[in-house]
Design an enzyme around this catalytic site. Sequence first.
Site, short mmCIF file in Angstrom:
data_model
loop_
_atom_site.label_atom_id
_atom_site.label_comp_id
_atom_site.label_asym_id
_atom_site.label_seq_id
_atom_site.Cartn_x
_atom_site.Cartn_y
_atom_site.Cartn_z
N GLN A 72 84.08 86.10 84.07
CA GLN A 72 83.13 86.33 84.81
C GLN A 72 83.46 85.90 86.40
O GLN A 72 82.51 86.22 87.26
CB GLN A 72 81.71 85.48 84.58
N HIS A 81 77.52 85.14 72.99
CA HIS A 81 77.41 85.72 74.26
C HIS A 81 78.84 85.49 74.85
O HIS A 81 79.62 86.41 75.68
CB HIS A 81 76.21 85.28 75.05
N GLU A 82 79.37 84.19 75.21
CA GLU A 82 80.25 83.98 75.97
C GLU A 82 81.80 84.32 75.24
O GLU A 82 82.63 84.82 76.15
CB GLU A 82 80.58 82.47 76.20
N GLY A 111 76.07 79.31 80.27
CA GLY A 111 77.35 79.63 79.79
C GLY A 111 78.34 80.38 81.02
O GLY A 111 77.53 81.07 81.72
N HIS A 166 82.44 88.15 76.09
CA HIS A 166 82.86 88.22 77.30
C HIS A 166 84.48 88.44 77.16
O HIS A 166 84.92 89.01 78.15
CB HIS A 166 82.51 87.09 78.38
N CYS A 203 72.27 86.85 81.77
CA CYS A 203 73.79 86.70 82.07
C CYS A 203 73.92 86.66 83.52
O CYS A 203 73.22 87.66 84.08
CB CYS A 203 74.54 87.98 81.46
N LEU A 204 74.71 85.69 83.78
CA LEU A 204 74.96 85.25 85.24
C LEU A 204 75.50 86.60 86.09
O LEU A 204 75.55 86.90 87.05
CB LEU A 204 75.99 84.18 85.53
ZN ZN Z 1 77.30 86.51 80.17
#
Ligand code: ZN
Length: 158
Positions: free
Chosen positions: A51, A131-132, A46, A135, A89-90
């Site tokens: 991000q 999660h997304e 995701g 953000h 998480c990226l």
């Molecule tokens: Zn994330």
Amino acid sequence: MAIRTIREIGDPVLNKVSKEVTEITPRIRDLIGDMFETMYEANGVGLAAPQVGILKRIVVVDTTGEDPVLMINPRILETSGEQTGSEGCLSVPGKSGTVTRPNYVKIAAFNENLEPFEIEGEELLARAFIHEVEHLDGHLYVEKVEGELMDVEMVEEE
Ligand code: ZN
């Protein structure tokens, strides 16, 4: 399409509230394509627009590599149940942590033509969706980690 730079924890853009998308411009279309490409290239499940430094309410998710989901202006309608598991998480590279989240979520969002739809997710998909969406309000999963953030063992690849 292009790979965009993924912002990492400590970058203030990750803690800001993103703005609603009100029209689909060529720039937004490019952004969406780039977000999918950037997510796949990073082996993520995701990615949210903040991000990649863009404060717009757009997320992409694909937990299998074959089920791309785009959600514009997503809104959580319903959650139920509970799951506790490992999350990463990226924007927090090389780390993971244990997070408890709902096991089910129902979301209302808009597609690439700003047409409304609803989507449900369970287990990993529910975890990724929530999660997304978080953000977009400037929240990272590390705020919710139970215990310590752990280093992810890096598997050497040929
Ligand atoms: Zn994330």
